[in-house]
Design a protein around this motif. Structure first.
Motif, PDB file in Angstrom:
ATOM      1  N   ILE A  53       0.756  -1.191  -0.150  1.00  0.00           N
ATOM      2  CA  ILE A  53       0.080  -0.094   0.523  1.00  0.00           C
ATOM      3  C   ILE A  53       0.858   0.855   0.150  1.00  0.00           C
ATOM      4  O   ILE A  53       2.104   1.116   1.060  1.00  0.00           O
ATOM      5  CB  ILE A  53      -0.996   0.084   1.213  1.00  0.00           C
ATOM      6  CG1 ILE A  53      -1.808  -1.340   1.475  1.00  0.00           C
ATOM      7  CG2 ILE A  53      -1.746   1.332   1.271  1.00  0.00           C
ATOM      8  CD1 ILE A  53      -2.615  -1.142   0.278  1.00  0.00           C
ATOM      9  N   ILE A  54       0.571   2.193  -1.077  1.00  0.00           N
ATOM     10  CA  ILE A  54       1.145   3.080  -1.454  1.00  0.00           C
ATOM     11  C   ILE A  54       0.312   4.665  -0.100  1.00  0.00           C
ATOM     12  O   ILE A  54       0.939   5.342   0.174  1.00  0.00           O
ATOM     13  CB  ILE A  54       1.157   3.481  -2.541  1.00  0.00           C
ATOM     14  CG1 ILE A  54       2.616   3.047  -3.241  1.00  0.00           C
ATOM     15  CG2 ILE A  54       2.343   5.032  -2.821  1.00  0.00           C
ATOM     16  CD1 ILE A  54       2.324   3.062  -4.118  1.00  0.00           C
ATOM     17  N   SER A  55      -0.728   4.670  -0.691  1.00  0.00           N
ATOM     18  CA  SER A  55      -1.351   5.641   0.305  1.00  0.00           C
ATOM     19  C   SER A  55      -2.715   4.945   0.929  1.00  0.00           C
ATOM     20  O   SER A  55      -3.765   4.146  -0.011  1.00  0.00           O
ATOM     21  CB  SER A  55      -1.738   6.594  -0.629  1.00  0.00           C
ATOM     22  OG  SER A  55      -2.616   7.401  -0.621  1.00  0.00           O
ATOM     23  N   ALA A  56      -2.883   4.925   2.130  1.00  0.00           N
ATOM     24  CA  ALA A  56      -4.155   4.766   2.318  1.00  0.00           C
ATOM     25  C   ALA A  56      -4.971   5.614   2.810  1.00  0.00           C
ATOM     26  O   ALA A  56      -5.349   5.858   3.852  1.00  0.00           O
ATOM     27  CB  ALA A  56      -3.707   3.199   3.456  1.00  0.00           C
ATOM     28  N   LEU A  60      -9.891   6.425  -1.085  1.00  0.00           N
ATOM     29  CA  LEU A  60      -9.315   5.770  -2.298  1.00  0.00           C
ATOM     30  C   LEU A  60      -7.868   5.294  -1.344  1.00  0.00           C
ATOM     31  O   LEU A  60      -7.045   5.765  -0.690  1.00  0.00           O
ATOM     32  CB  LEU A  60      -8.818   6.707  -3.073  1.00  0.00           C
ATOM     33  CG  LEU A  60     -10.199   7.035  -3.970  1.00  0.00           C
ATOM     34  CD1 LEU A  60      -9.496   8.294  -5.159  1.00  0.00           C
ATOM     35  CD2 LEU A  60     -10.299   5.934  -4.743  1.00  0.00           C
ATOM     36  N   MET A  61      -7.833   3.985  -1.752  1.00  0.00           N
ATOM     37  CA  MET A  61      -6.282   3.703  -1.626  1.00  0.00           C
ATOM     38  C   MET A  61      -5.477   3.223  -2.680  1.00  0.00           C
ATOM     39  O   MET A  61      -6.011   2.547  -4.107  1.00  0.00           O
ATOM     40  CB  MET A  61      -6.253   2.115  -0.697  1.00  0.00           C
ATOM     41  CG  MET A  61      -6.815   2.256   0.559  1.00  0.00           C
ATOM     42  SD  MET A  61      -6.544   0.925   1.379  1.00  0.00           S
ATOM     43  CE  MET A  61      -7.649   1.428   2.848  1.00  0.00           C
ATOM     44  N   LEU A  79       0.973  -0.711 -10.385  1.00  0.00           N
ATOM     45  CA  LEU A  79      -0.384   0.231  -9.744  1.00  0.00           C
ATOM     46  C   LEU A  79      -1.563   0.114  -9.618  1.00  0.00           C
ATOM     47  O   LEU A  79      -1.854   0.112 -11.568  1.00  0.00           O
ATOM     48  CB  LEU A  79       0.222   1.774 -10.469  1.00  0.00           C
ATOM     49  CG  LEU A  79       0.127   2.757  -9.459  1.00  0.00           C
ATOM     50  CD1 LEU A  79       0.968   2.717  -7.622  1.00  0.00           C
ATOM     51  CD2 LEU A  79       1.164   3.902 -10.049  1.00  0.00           C
ATOM     52  N   GLY A  80      -2.205  -0.179  -8.936  1.00  0.00           N
ATOM     53  CA  GLY A  80      -3.627   0.463  -9.370  1.00  0.00           C
ATOM     54  C   GLY A  80      -4.121   0.973  -8.160  1.00  0.00           C
ATOM     55  O   GLY A  80      -3.828   1.887  -6.855  1.00  0.00           O
TER      56      GLY A  80
END
Length: 89
Positions: A53-56, A60-61, A79-80
């Motif tokens: 996880i890059i951004s939680a 949106l994640m 990347l998703g």
């Protein structure tokens, strides 16, 4: 050889498994966007996928995922973006 859609599905599932512990009771997630770079043919043995996880955020994640063969060869990297779905009342 493994068809590309199977590799994408494996990467997408890895991301779901990474996101799942971050969801609150009743929340769900759905894939909004996914980009996969195929780097090599999947020709040998079992494939494994891992995700980070890059951004939680609350809504949106974003995360990265990779798929490797049994020798550790990088098959695909992606990347998703995933939407957090709130429970219905």
């Amino acid at each position: 050889r493994v068809q590309g859609g199977i590799v994408v599905a494996l990467a997408d599932y890895a991301m779901f498994r990474a996101i799942r512990p971050l969801l609150k009771t009743g929340e769900a997630t759905t894939t909004i966007e996914i980009k996969i770079n195929f780097l090599a043919a999947a020709e040998k043995g079992e494939l494994t996928a891992a995700a980070t996880i890059i951004s939680a955020g609350r809504g949106l994640m974003v995360g990265e995922m990779e798929v490797r063969d049994e020798d550790g060869k990088l098959i695909a990297q992606g990347l998703g973006t995933y939407m957090v779905l709130q429970p219905r009342n």
